[in-house]
Design a protein around this motif. Structure first.
Motif, short mmCIF file in Angstrom:
data_model
loop_
_atom_site.label_atom_id
_atom_site.label_comp_id
_atom_site.label_asym_id
_atom_site.label_seq_id
_atom_site.Cartn_x
_atom_site.Cartn_y
_atom_site.Cartn_z
N LEU A 1 35.37 52.93 32.19
CA LEU A 1 35.22 51.47 32.07
C LEU A 1 34.91 50.81 33.41
CD1 LEU A 1 38.14 50.58 29.62
CD2 LEU A 1 35.72 50.88 29.10
N GLY A 2 35.41 51.36 34.49
CA GLY A 2 35.19 50.74 35.79
C GLY A 2 36.28 49.74 36.12
N HIS A 3 36.32 49.29 37.36
CA HIS A 3 37.45 48.48 37.81
C HIS A 3 37.48 47.08 37.20
CE1 HIS A 3 34.40 46.88 40.60
NE2 HIS A 3 35.18 45.85 40.74
N LYS A 4 36.32 46.50 36.88
CA LYS A 4 36.33 45.14 36.31
C LYS A 4 37.05 45.11 34.97
CE LYS A 4 33.46 41.21 34.96
NZ LYS A 4 32.11 40.63 34.88
N ALA A 5 36.76 46.10 34.12
CA ALA A 5 37.39 46.13 32.81
C ALA A 5 38.81 46.69 32.88
CB ALA A 5 36.54 46.95 31.84
N SER A 6 39.01 47.79 33.60
CA SER A 6 40.30 48.48 33.57
C SER A 6 41.34 47.85 34.49
CB SER A 6 40.12 49.96 33.92
OG SER A 6 39.58 50.11 35.21
N VAL A 7 40.93 47.39 35.67
CA VAL A 7 41.89 46.82 36.64
C VAL A 7 41.94 45.30 36.52
CG1 VAL A 7 42.56 46.66 39.06
CG2 VAL A 7 41.47 48.75 38.22
N ASN A 8 40.80 44.64 36.75
CA ASN A 8 40.77 43.17 36.75
C ASN A 8 41.19 42.58 35.41
OD1 ASN A 8 39.54 43.86 39.12
ND2 ASN A 8 37.75 42.55 38.86
N SER A 9 40.84 43.25 34.32
CA SER A 9 41.04 42.66 33.00
C SER A 9 42.19 43.31 32.25
CB SER A 9 39.74 42.77 32.19
OG SER A 9 38.65 42.21 32.89
N TRP A 10 42.09 44.60 31.93
CA TRP A 10 43.09 45.28 31.10
C TRP A 10 44.44 45.32 31.80
CZ3 TRP A 10 41.13 49.13 27.08
CH2 TRP A 10 42.17 49.56 26.26
N VAL B 1 34.78 31.99 26.91
CA VAL B 1 33.52 32.69 26.62
C VAL B 1 32.37 31.72 26.42
CG1 VAL B 1 32.35 34.15 24.92
CG2 VAL B 1 34.65 34.74 25.68
N VAL B 2 32.62 30.62 25.74
CA VAL B 2 31.56 29.63 25.53
C VAL B 2 31.07 29.06 26.86
CG1 VAL B 2 31.05 27.34 24.59
CG2 VAL B 2 32.27 29.02 23.19
N LEU B 3 32.00 28.74 27.75
CA LEU B 3 31.62 28.21 29.06
C LEU B 3 30.83 29.25 29.87
CD1 LEU B 3 34.84 26.24 30.12
CD2 LEU B 3 32.63 25.30 29.35
N LYS C 1 25.94 30.68 32.10
CA LYS C 1 25.28 31.95 32.49
C LYS C 1 25.94 32.57 33.73
CE LYS C 1 20.83 30.60 30.51
NZ LYS C 1 21.09 31.31 29.24
N LYS C 2 27.23 32.33 33.88
CA LYS C 2 28.00 32.94 34.97
C LYS C 2 29.18 33.70 34.38
CE LYS C 2 26.81 29.36 38.36
NZ LYS C 2 27.34 28.33 39.28
N ARG C 3 29.56 34.80 35.02
CA ARG C 3 30.63 35.63 34.52
C ARG C 3 31.80 35.65 35.50
NH1 ARG C 3 28.30 34.95 30.59
NH2 ARG C 3 27.29 36.41 29.16
N ALA C 4 33.00 35.50 34.95
CA ALA C 4 34.21 35.58 35.76
C ALA C 4 34.51 37.05 36.07
CB ALA C 4 35.38 34.95 35.01
#
Length: 586
Positions: free
Chosen positions: A218-227, A476-478, A483-486
């Motif tokens: 998954l990588g660090h954005k999904a596994s660390v930052n998020s999950w 998600v709507v914002l 067109k920017k991702r947190a």
């Protein structure tokens, strides 16, 4: 001048009889092992790398007595092989929720084998057909990364012969398998660390190698930052604070976190659909209603959708609910394609829950009631179709990078979904027989099935669910409007909030390893993916095989010893082949 989309008929052919046979073998294998992994872990990464390595090795062996294989044939074989994992997740993430309701005293029966098989096959075929417009938008037009598909293409290109990647898979699979067998014998429940149990500040440590492998993929954005962040914030910060300052019992605090997590996942899915899919609905679906000059797999999609409606009605789902289910699949496949392409995650059961809740709400609005079994069948149907349509994007991405004809992917996947759909009810029955008393405990938590059951039956804390829903929906709507991702993925954050910190910590370890290796040497990404695939395969094989032998009446000591010996032989053979290969090079 705008370049036209590449049609599915372009590229090199790899569809052969032996590719089909190998794909069927792999899809049955992954159906069995993935069912175990999904119930044990609550997540199931796309097994494309594992399928690539095994299909490549088998085709190489067959090539010694017949014509030489090529990368396109490997691509077709692995594509069909991975279907088993998708059918497995669609079934075990949803249907065991019936067992959960039964444990709570709710009167609801499990579906019959023929009923569940009909739902699985129909949903799988519809998912393959609807994957075509998803491919044209998200693979050709949007050019989404589909990380596992991209990595799979890299491995296929490198698999001209049995080499390093095959050794890595065998090494990781055998060592992990032996470790899991020892774990199940000596510390099956892991360890609990209670710091301040009166306020819910506790941590359970469970050595699950495949979770680390998943975190790497998954990588660090999904596994660390998020999950991990979601699990840490919910279970090590919010639950203790609620207990210390508001007197909320730790058990109630855990239920609140799970309800909030459910709300975030579902809110993120609906927010994405309204803000991204609806504005693009014409470009995604209109080609399916054009007949002139169009291939068979787009022409039959509307017709088969009607057939799916009929099948659902025949197995006992109310016609109105069946209509909602089929229309819901058309909506959710695009959400699944986008989520999978961007994050490598397909929260399929959430798509099923959304449509299931819509069906329940529609019936309530008209003063009717929808029985629980029908609601579960709808959730299962939508989940399978969404999983297939979304995750086939990895195969399409691999095909595009390699130059394999996408039409061949469609054909082999059609065959695979029928085989896997027919066998899935029997595999589920075997697991239920193996783990009957362990379901919904740390030994076999089946968290997604609990989530489905909770969504259908109701939430313990509906206001907490709505708070999570609104937060993720607006988030998600914002993101789509701006067109920017947190740096945090709201849907994955919600999953961490629901599943807790034990799994989140292991995923974070894998994500950190991936982050550090990517910074030092990005070229080892594919090798890391291969090792992670072997780790997950080893735990799945060991865990399921030992329990299957237990059900057959084989004592634990003998079955675990036998399996340990098998894994040891695989390890020895891998080491010998590696030494032989190095000797030949010198």
């Amino acid at each position: 001048m705008v370049k036209l989309m590449q049609p599915e008929e372009e590229g090199e052919s790899g569809f052969t009889l032996r590719a089909c046979l190998i794909s069927i073998l792999l899809t049955v294998f992954l159906l069995v092992t993935s069912s175990y992994i999904a119930l044990k872990l609550g997540a199931l990464p796309w097994p494309i790398i594992f399928s690539v390595i095994v299909s490549g090795a088998l085709l190489q062996l067959v090539s010694r007595v017949s014509r030489k294989t090529n990368r396109h044939e490997m691509n077709v074989a692995q594509a069909g092989g991975t279907i088993g994992g998708l059918l497995a997740s669609g079934v075990v993430f949803t249907i065991p929720g019936i067992l959960y309701l039964q444990s709570k005293g709710v009167s609801v029966s499990m579906p019959g084998v023929l009923t569940l098989a009909a739902v699985c096959v129909t949903a799988g075929v519809l998912g393959v057909l609807l994957s075509v417009p998803v491919r044209r938008v998200f693979v050709d037009e949007e050019r989404l990364p589909y990380p596992s598909g991209t990595a799979g293409a890299g491995v296929i290109k490198a698999e001209a012969h049995l080499g390093r990647d095959t050794f890595y898979v065998a090494l990781a699979l055998s060592i992990t398998g032996m470790f899991v067998l020892l774990r199940e014998m000596f510390f099956p429940a892991g360890w609990s660390l209670s710091v301040m149990p009166e306020i819910g500040l506790a941590l359970a440590l469970y050595p699950m190698p495949m979770a680390i492998g998943i975190g790497y993929i998954l990588g660090h954005k999904a596994s660390v930052n998020s999950w991990f962040f979601g699990s840490f914030l919910g279970w090590l910060v919010l639950i203790p604070l609620l207990a210390a300052f508001y007197g909320v019992a730790p058990g109630a605090g855990s239920a609140m976190m799970q309800n909030a997590g459910m709300g975030m996942v579902i809110g993120a899915g609906i927010g994405f659909f309204l803000s991204y899919v609806v504005p693009r609905a014409k470009s995604i679906f209109m080609p399916l209603f054009r007949w002139k000059g169009m291939p068979w797999y787009t022409k039959i999609t509307p017709v088969f959708s009607v057939a799916a409606f009929i099948v659902l009605s025949l197995v006992g789902v109310h016609p109105f609910a069946s209509l909602i289910a089929v229309l819901g699949v058309w909506i959710m496949v695009s959400v699944a394609g986008m989520m999978t392409g961007e994050t490598d995650i397909d929260p399929l059961e959430q798509f099923g829950i959304i449509i299931g809740l819509i069906a329940l709400g529609a019936f309530a609005a008209f003063g009717m009631s929808l029985d629980y079994l029908s609601a579960f069948l709808i959730v299962c149907f939508v989940s399978i179709a969404s999983a297939v349509a979304g995750d086939i994007g990895h195969d399409y991405k691999s095909a595009k990078l390699i130059g394999t004809k996408a039409k061949d992917i469609i054909k082999v996947d059609m065959i695979a979904v029928v085989v896997a759909g027919l066998l899935a009810p029997f595999v589920l029955g075997m697991i239920v027989a193996s783990y009957g008393k362990d379901f919904f405990t740390p030994a076999m938590p089946a968290p997604q099935a609990q989530m489905v059951a909770g969504s259908i039956f109701g939430f313990a804390h509906p206001w907490v669910f709505m708070a999570g829903f609104l937060l993720a929906f607006v988030w998600v709507v914002l993101e789509n409007l701006s067109k920017k991702r947190a740096p945090v993925i709201p849907m994955v954050f919600g999953i961490g909030l629901f599943l807790g910190v034990t799994l989140g910590l292991l995923l974070a370890i894998g994500g950190i390893i991936r982050y550090l290796t990517d910074r030092k040497k990005s070229g080892i990404f594919a090798a890391g993916i291969v090792l992670a695939a072997g780790i997950m395969g080893g735990e799945g094989i060991a865990g399921f095989s030992s329990k299957a032998m237990l059900v057959a009446g084989v004592p634990d000591i003998f079955s675990n010893g036998l399996l340990f010996g098998v894994f040891a032989i695989i390890l020895i053979m891998a080491m010998l082949l590696w030494r032989r290969g190095n000797a030949v090079k010198r």
